[in-house]
Design an enzyme around this catalytic site. Structure first.
Site, mmCIF file in Angstrom:
data_model
loop_
_atom_site.group_PDB
_atom_site.id
_atom_site.type_symbol
_atom_site.label_atom_id
_atom_site.label_comp_id
_atom_site.label_asym_id
_atom_site.label_seq_id
_atom_site.Cartn_x
_atom_site.Cartn_y
_atom_site.Cartn_z
ATOM 1 N N GLY A 171 16.986 -0.879 67.954
ATOM 2 C CA GLY A 171 17.546 0.124 67.187
ATOM 3 C C GLY A 171 18.146 1.263 68.479
ATOM 4 O O GLY A 171 17.479 1.834 68.969
ATOM 5 N N GLY A 258 16.240 2.653 61.377
ATOM 6 C CA GLY A 258 16.821 3.483 60.344
ATOM 7 C C GLY A 258 15.745 4.014 59.565
ATOM 8 O O GLY A 258 14.441 3.829 59.597
ATOM 9 N N ASP A 300 16.940 14.144 52.903
ATOM 10 C CA ASP A 300 17.209 12.782 53.389
ATOM 11 C C ASP A 300 17.036 12.044 52.315
ATOM 12 O O ASP A 300 17.639 10.927 52.084
ATOM 13 C CB ASP A 300 15.952 12.531 54.005
ATOM 14 N N HIS A 428 32.679 31.997 85.362
ATOM 15 C CA HIS A 428 32.487 31.135 86.297
ATOM 16 C C HIS A 428 31.352 31.447 87.266
ATOM 17 O O HIS A 428 30.971 32.620 87.780
ATOM 18 C CB HIS A 428 33.828 31.314 87.341
#
Length: 462
Positions: A171, A258, A300, A428
Site C-alpha cells: 500500500g 487503508g 473516521d 531572504h
C-alpha cells in the site's frame, strides 16, 4: 446526548454538546486514548523523527563533516517511540478523567432504536440525539491475516522489539509511504508494493514523477502489481506480477491498504438511517446529521477525510447540531489538505480543476535556501482559477513542505490570488521564496500584472 467513541471526534463532540447546555454521556469500551496518540500521528512521527536524524547524519559528508560510521540501535529507537507514545496517550486519558462525574461510561453500545442504545453491561441509554464517533481500524485482508505474527499493521508495527532486516510494505497511501521510507532511512531493506500505477493522491504528473524518483532512491518500488504472500520458516515469501514480476523473502510484511469505519456491531439497521453501500450512514458534512434523524456522525467512522483536524471539526459540528435540533446549523468546511511526512514532505491541497484553470510549477533543485541546506529537491504545482488567478489548490513534494502547505491552504481558504500573495513579504533566504516561481507563472497567464515590488527576472537560486 449520547456519544459513542472517545477518540478525537468523540471528545470534541462531547465538549461541544456540553458547552451548549446538553447533558452528555460518552461511551467507550476502553478509554485508551485517541487513535492519533496511541497508534497514529504521534508514534509514526516519533519513528520518522528517528529516521530523519539517521538520514541527516548519513549526509554529513556533503558539508565536509567526517563522522565515524553511525549505528542505528533498533531496540533503542523503538523503546523511545513507545515511551513517548505512552506519554502522549496518558495526557489524552488525563483529559478524559477530568470529565464531570457520570459522563464517561466504559461499555460497548449498539442501537435498538433511533434514540436508544443497549450497552454490553445491560444498561439502556435513551438520548435526544446520538453521535457515532467510534473511529476506524486497519484493513487486514484474509490472505495477510493468515500470516499471523509476520503480518503487521499501523496499529501493531510500533510493538516490534527490533527493526526487521527486510520489510515489505503493501500500500502506497500516506501510512505506507511514511513508514516505508522511515524504515528505509533507519537501514532496513524495504520494498513497497501497490496495485495502482500511481503513488498517493498526487494530481500533478511532475510532482508524481519527482516523488517516485525520491522513493526509488530509498527503496524498491513496485507499482501496478498484485502480491501473493505465504508464510516461510524465516518470515514471509512474496511473489508479485503485473508491470514487473519477482519474488523475495522478508522478515515482516506491513499491510497498509487503508482503514475501514468501525460500524460492525452497532446494529445501525435498527437506527432508522439510510446506509451507503459500505454500510456507513448517509450524512450531510455541513451538519454531520444523518438525513432527518437525530443521529450524527463524526470522525473516521464517517469515512470522509480520515484526518485529525477534520475529525475534531466533525465533532464540534455534530455536538453543536445535536443540541440545536430540530434547527440545523450549517458549517463551512475548511479547505481540504493532507500532509504526508515523507522526506521531503508531500502534500495535496484544495482542487485542481476549474473553468480556465492555470498552473504554475516551482522546482526546488536550484532554490537558494534549499541548496544551502542540501535539501534541494522537489517540485510544487499551484492551481489557480481564471481570470484573476485565485488560488484553488496545490500538489507538492518539497523541503519545509508542511509549512508551505499551511501557507497555501490558508491562502486558498481566504480566496487569495497569486498577485496578492506575491505582494506579501518574502524574507531572504528562505524556502518560502520557492513559491515565487509558481506564482509568477500564474500571474503571467492571467490578465492582472505582476505586483510592482516583484522583479520577475530574479534568479530562482537567489
Amino acid at each position: 446526548m449520547a456519544i459513542i467513541g472517545a477518540g478525537t471526534a468523540g471528545l470534541a463532540a462531547e465538549r461541544a454538546a456540553r458547552k451548549n447546555g446538553a447533558s452528555t454521556v460518552l461511551i467507550d469500551p476502553a478509554f485508551a486514548g485517541t487513535t492519533c496518540a496511541t497508534v497514529g500521528c504521534m508514534p509514526s512521527k516519533l519513528l520518522i523523527a528517528a529516521a530523519r536524524e539517521a538520514h541527516r547524519i548519513g549526509r554529513a559528508g556533503l558539508f565536509g563533516i567526517d563522522i565515524d560510521a553511525a549505528r542505528v540501535d533498533g531496540p533503542a529507537v523503538l523503546r523511545r517511540v513507545r515511551a513517548e507514545r505512552d506519554r502522549f496517550a496518558a495526557l489524552t486519558r488525563e483529559s478524559i478523567e477530568s470529565l464531570p462525574d457520570g459522563v464517561a461510561i466504559r461499555a460497548r453500545a449498539r442501537f435498538t432504536g433511533p434514540d436508544r442504545l443497549l450497552l454490553d453491561t445491560g444498561r439502556i441509554i435513551e438520548a435526544r440525539a446520538i453521535i457515532v464517533a467510534n473511529g476506524s481500524a486497519p484493513v487486514l485482508p484474509d490472505a495477510f491475516a493468515a500470516l499471523r505474527d509476520v503480518a503487521i499493521t499501523s496499529e501493531t508495527v510500533f510493538e516490534l522489539a527490533d527493526l526487521p532486516r527486510r520489510l515489505a510494505v503493501i500500500g502506497s497511501g500516506a501510512i505506507g509511504l511514511e513508514l516505508a521510507q522511515a524504515f528505509a532511512h533507519l537501514g532496513v531493506e524495504v520494498a513497497l508494493f501497490d496495485r495502482a500505477d500511481r503513488v498517493a493522491n498526487i494530481r500533478c504528473p511532475k510532482v508524481q514523477a519527482t516523488l517516485r524518483d525520491i522513493l526509488e532512491r530509498d527503496l524498491d518500488l513496485h507499482l501496478g502489481v498484485g502480491v501473493v504472500a505465504r508464510k516461510h520458516e524465516h518470515g514471509v515469501h512474496l511473489s508479485w506480477s503485473g508491470r514487473d514480476q519477482g519474488d523475495g523473502l522478508f522478515d515482516k510484511v506491513l499491510v497498509a491498504v487503508g482503514r475501514h469505519p468501525q460500524i460492525r456491531g452497532l446494529d445501525l439497521d435498527r437506527a432508522g438511517v439510510e446506509l451507503d453501500p459500505r454500510g456507513v450512514p448517509v450524512h450531510d458534512r455541513a451538519t454531520m446529521r444523518c438525513g432527518d434523524s437525530t443521529i450524527f456522525l463524526a470522525g473516521d467512522v464517517a469515512a470522509d477525510l480520515p484526518l485529525l483536524h477534520e475529525a475534531s471539526h466533525d465533532g464540534a459540528i455534530a455536538g453543536r447540531n445535536a443540541v440545536a435540533l430540530p434547527a440545523a446549523v450549517r458549517s463551512d468546511r475548511n479547505t481540504r489538505f493532507s500532509i504526508t511526512f515523507t522526506e521531503p514532505t508531500l502534500a495535496t491541497i484544495g482542487d485542481a480543476e476549474a473553468d480556465g484553470a492555470v498552473t504554475g510549477t516551482a522546482d526546488f533543485a536550484d532554490q537558494g535556501r534549499s541548496r544551502v541546506e542540501g535539501r534541494n529537491e522537489g517540485k510544487l504545482t499551484l492551481y489557480a482559477a481564471a481570470p484573476d488567478g485565485r488560488l484553488i489548490g496545490a500538489d507538492l513534494i518539497a523541503p519545509a513542505g508542511e509549512h508551505l502547505a499551511h501557507i497555501l491552504a490558508w491562502a486558498i481558504q481566504r480566496r487569495v490570488t497569486a498577485t496578492e500573495l506575491l505582494e506579501l513579504p518574502f524574507y531572504h533566504p528562505t524556502i518560502e521564496e520557492g513559491l515565487k516561481q509558481a506564482l509568477r507563472t500564474i500571474c503571467a497567464a492571467t490578465p492582472l500584472p505582476l505586483p510592482q515590488n516583484q522583479d520577475a527576472g530574479t534568479p530562482a537560486g537567489a
